[in-house]
Write an enzyme that holds these catalytic residues in place. Structure first.
Site, PDB file in Angstrom:
ATOM      1  N   LYS A 196       0.816  -1.209   0.000  1.00 27.03           N
ATOM      2  CA  LYS A 196       0.000   0.000   0.000  1.00 27.03           C
ATOM      3  C   LYS A 196       0.861   1.276   0.000  1.00 27.03           C
ATOM      4  CE  LYS A 196      -3.330  -2.466  -0.702  1.00 27.03           C
ATOM      5  NZ  LYS A 196      -4.065  -3.299   0.180  1.00 27.03           N
TER       6      LYS A 196
HETATM    7  C1  LIG Z   1      -9.664  -3.255  -1.563  1.00 27.95           C
HETATM    8  C2  LIG Z   1      -9.026  -4.031  -0.448  1.00 27.95           C
HETATM    9  N1  LIG Z   1      -9.757  -4.316   0.647  1.00 27.95           N
HETATM   10  C3  LIG Z   1      -9.240  -4.991   1.677  1.00 27.95           C
HETATM   11  C4  LIG Z   1      -7.940  -5.436   1.663  1.00 27.95           C
HETATM   12  C5  LIG Z   1      -7.398  -6.199   2.827  1.00 27.95           C
HETATM   13  O1  LIG Z   1      -6.271  -5.584   3.378  1.00 27.95           O
HETATM   14  P1  LIG Z   1      -5.178  -6.479   4.156  1.00 27.95           P
HETATM   15  O2  LIG Z   1      -4.381  -7.213   3.122  1.00 27.95           O
HETATM   16  O3  LIG Z   1      -4.370  -5.462   4.896  1.00 27.95           O
HETATM   17  O4  LIG Z   1      -5.926  -7.373   5.045  1.00 27.95           O
HETATM   18  C6  LIG Z   1      -7.138  -5.169   0.550  1.00 27.95           C
HETATM   19  C7  LIG Z   1      -5.748  -5.647   0.492  1.00 27.95           C
HETATM   20  O5  LIG Z   1      -5.106  -5.728  -0.495  1.00 27.95           O
HETATM   21  C8  LIG Z   1      -7.704  -4.451  -0.536  1.00 27.95           C
HETATM   22  O6  LIG Z   1      -6.974  -4.172  -1.616  1.00 27.95           O
END
Ligand SMILES: Cc1ncc(COP(=O)(O)O)c(C=O)c1O
Length: 419
Positions: free
Chosen positions: A211
Site C-alpha cells: 500500500k
Molecule cells: C480493496 C481491499 N480491501 C481490503 C484489503 C485487505 O487488506 P489487508 O491485506 O491489509 O488485510 C485489501 C488488500 O489488499 C484491498 O486491496
C-alpha cells in the site's frame, strides 16, 4: 452499458503473470525497498521501541500515538489501529452490529479482505455490478440490490480511484443504510475536495506491504462516532473493556491487536504519505497522458470530481484478447499483470463452493435464511467481462523519468504492433 450475459470461461485460473522472455529488454529498476519509502526514520523508531522493552500496545504508547496522528491526518475524531485491512473491515462491520443473515452490498472486483469480514459475521455478501468505464460499483446496481435485510453498503475505491460517492450517499440516505468505505487501496484519494474515508460513517485502510504506506501488515478504521469507536476498540480486543479496569469479555470478538513495532513503522511512514501520493500522481499522470485512448485499450476512467491517488493503473483491452496485451507488456519486462483477479471474487473457490464454517455452508445454508444468495456466473455480467478484459500496469512512487519513459514506450509499441 449492456447487461448481456457472458459465457462462463472454460479456465478461470489463468496464470496472471508470465515471466518476461529471456531476451526481453530489462525494465530499469528504480529506487529502494520494493518501491516503498523506508529510511533511517523507521529504523530509529524500531530501535526506540525495542529499547523501551514495551512491544504490546497496552504496554507502550506508540499505537495510541499513531491512532491519534492518523485520526488528525484524516480530520476524524477516532482511529482504531488493527492488524490488517481485513481486520479493520471486520471491526467496522462488527461495531455496526451486523447480525447473522444481514446483507452487505459490495464490489465483485476487490480483495478477499473486503468480503471475508462479512462472512465472518455470518452475514451475506451481495455484489453490485460495476460500471464498465469506471470499473467501480454502479450506484444503480447498488440500489437494485437493496432488500429489507441490507445493513451496510461497502464501496471499494479500487486502485486509488474514488467511487461515485454522491450517488452512493444519496442512495444510502434514502434507505437509511450506513456506508463503510473500503479505502484499502485509496490513501488521500480525492473526491469533490475531500478524501474518501472522510465522506461517510466509517473508512477502513490497509498498511500491508503493497500500500501507499506500510508497516508490513496493519489496518485502521476511522470514524467520528463515539459509540462506534468504543465498540470497535472492544471488538478488536476480545471484547475486553480494559479502559474501565474490568476483566470481563462483553461479546464474542477476535484479537486484532497490533504491536508497538508495527505502529512505530507506521508512524514514521505517515509524514511520507503526502509525497508518496504526490509522486504517484505525477508518474501516473505522465503515463496516462503519454498513451491516451489508443484504440486497443482504454484506461479506467475517473468519476466526475475524482482526484485519484493511483495505487495501480488498470486498463481494459479492446478489440483483442486481454492476454495478448498483457503478455506483450510482461515480455517487455514492464511491471504488469495479465488481469487483476482471475475471476470475480464471488467465483473464488471459497464463495462459489461456500467453504466457510466447516462443512456447514453457513451463513447461506443456515435454516433462518429463506432465500439464500448464490454466486453463479452471470451474477454481475459487466464485472465478469471486465475481469476478462482487464490488465494492470504497476507503478510506484520511486519511479523516475527512466521508468516512466520505458512504460510509455512499451505501451505505444504495443498499440502500434497490435493495432
Ligand atoms: C480493496 C481491499 N480491501 C481490503 C484489503 C485487505 O487488506 P489487508 O491485506 O491489509 O488485510 C485489501 C488488500 O489488499 C484491498 O486491496
Amino acid at each position: 452499458m449492456t447487461d448481456q450475459k457472458v459465457a462462463e470461461p472454460k479456465e478461470t485460473r489463468l496464470p496472471r503473470t508470465n515471466g518476461p522472455a529471456s531476451d526481453a529488454p530489462a525494465f530499469p529498476r528504480a529506487g529502494t525497498a520494493a518501491g516503498r519509502r523506508f529510511g533511517p526514520e523507521e529504523l530509529e523508531a524500531l530501535r526506540q521501541v525495542m529499547e523501551s522493552g514495551a512491544l504490546n500496545r497496552n504496554a507502550g504508547a506508540i499505537v495510541h500515538k499513531f491512532e491519534r496522528a492518523f485520526a488528525t491526518y484524516y480530520g476524524r475524531k477516532h482511529c482504531v489501529m488493527v492488524s490488517s485491512g481485513t481486520a479493520a473491515i471486520h471491526v467496522a462491520l462488527g461495531s455496526l452490529g451486523i447480525n447473522p443473515g444481514d446483507e452487505v452490498i459490495t464490489s465483485p472486483i476487490t480483495d478477499m479482505g473486503t468480503v471475508a469480514p462479512i462472512l465472518l459475521l455470518n452475514a451475506i455478501p451481495v455484489f453490485a455490478d460495476l460500471d464498465e468505464r469506471t470499473f467501480l460499483m454502479d450506484p444503480a446496481s447498488i440500489e437494485a440490490n437493496i432488500t429489507k435485510r441490507t445493513r451496510a453498503i461497502m464501496p471499494v475505491h479500487l486502485a486509488g480511484y474514488p467511487c461515485d460517492m454522491a450517488a452512493i450517499k444519496a442512495i444510502a440516505a434514502r434507505h437509511g443504510i450506513p456506508i463503510v468505505e473500503d479505502c484499502c487501496q485509496a490513501y488521500c484519494c480525492g473526491y469533490q475536495s475531500r478524501w474518501v474515508g472522510q465522506l461517510t460513517e466509517i473508512g477502513c485502510f490497509s498498511l500491508n506491504q503493497h500500500k501507499h504506506i506500510t508497516c508490513g501488515d496493519g489496518g485502521m478504521m476511522v470514524t467520528d462516532d463515539d459509540a462506534l469507536a468504543t465498540r470497535a476498540k472492544l471488538f478488536a480486543d476480545k471484547g475486553w473493556p480494559r479502559e474501565q479496569g474490568i476483566r470481563d469479555y462483553l461479546f464474542l470478538a477476535p484479537n486484532y491487536r497490533v504491536t508497538e513495532l508495527q505502529a512505530a513503522v507506521a508512524l514514521a511512514q505517515l509524514p511520507k504519505l503526502a509525497s508518496v501520493v504526490r509522486d504517484r500522481r505525477r508518474i501516473a499522470g505522465r503515463i496516462l497522458a503519454g498513451v491516451d485512448s489508443c484504440g486497443i485499450f482504454e484506461w479506467m476512467q475517473p468519476v466526475p470530481g475524482a482526484q485519484p491517488s493511483y495505487w495501480l493503473l488498470l486498463a481494459r483491452a479492446l478489440r483483442r484478447p486481454r492476454d495478448e496485451l498483457g503478455r506483450f507488456l510482461i515480455q517487455r519486462g514492464v511491471p504488469a499483470m495479465n488481469g487483476y483477479l482471475s475471476a470475480p471474487i464471488y467465483r473464488s473457490t471459497m464463495l462459489a463452493h461456500m467453504k466457510t464454517f466447516g462443512d456447514s455452508g453457513w451463513p447461506h445454508r443456515a435454516a433462518e435464511i429463506q432465500s439464500p444468495r448464490t454466486y453463479e456466473w452471470g451474477l454481475c455480467p459487466r464485472a465478469e467481462r471486465l475481469v476478462a478484459e482487464m490488465f494492470v500496469v504497476q507503478i510506484n512512487e520511486n519511479y523516475g523519468d527512466e521508468q516512466v519513459a520505458y512504460i510509455i514506450a512499451a505501451l505505444k509499441d504495443m498499440a502500434a504492433r497490435l493495432a
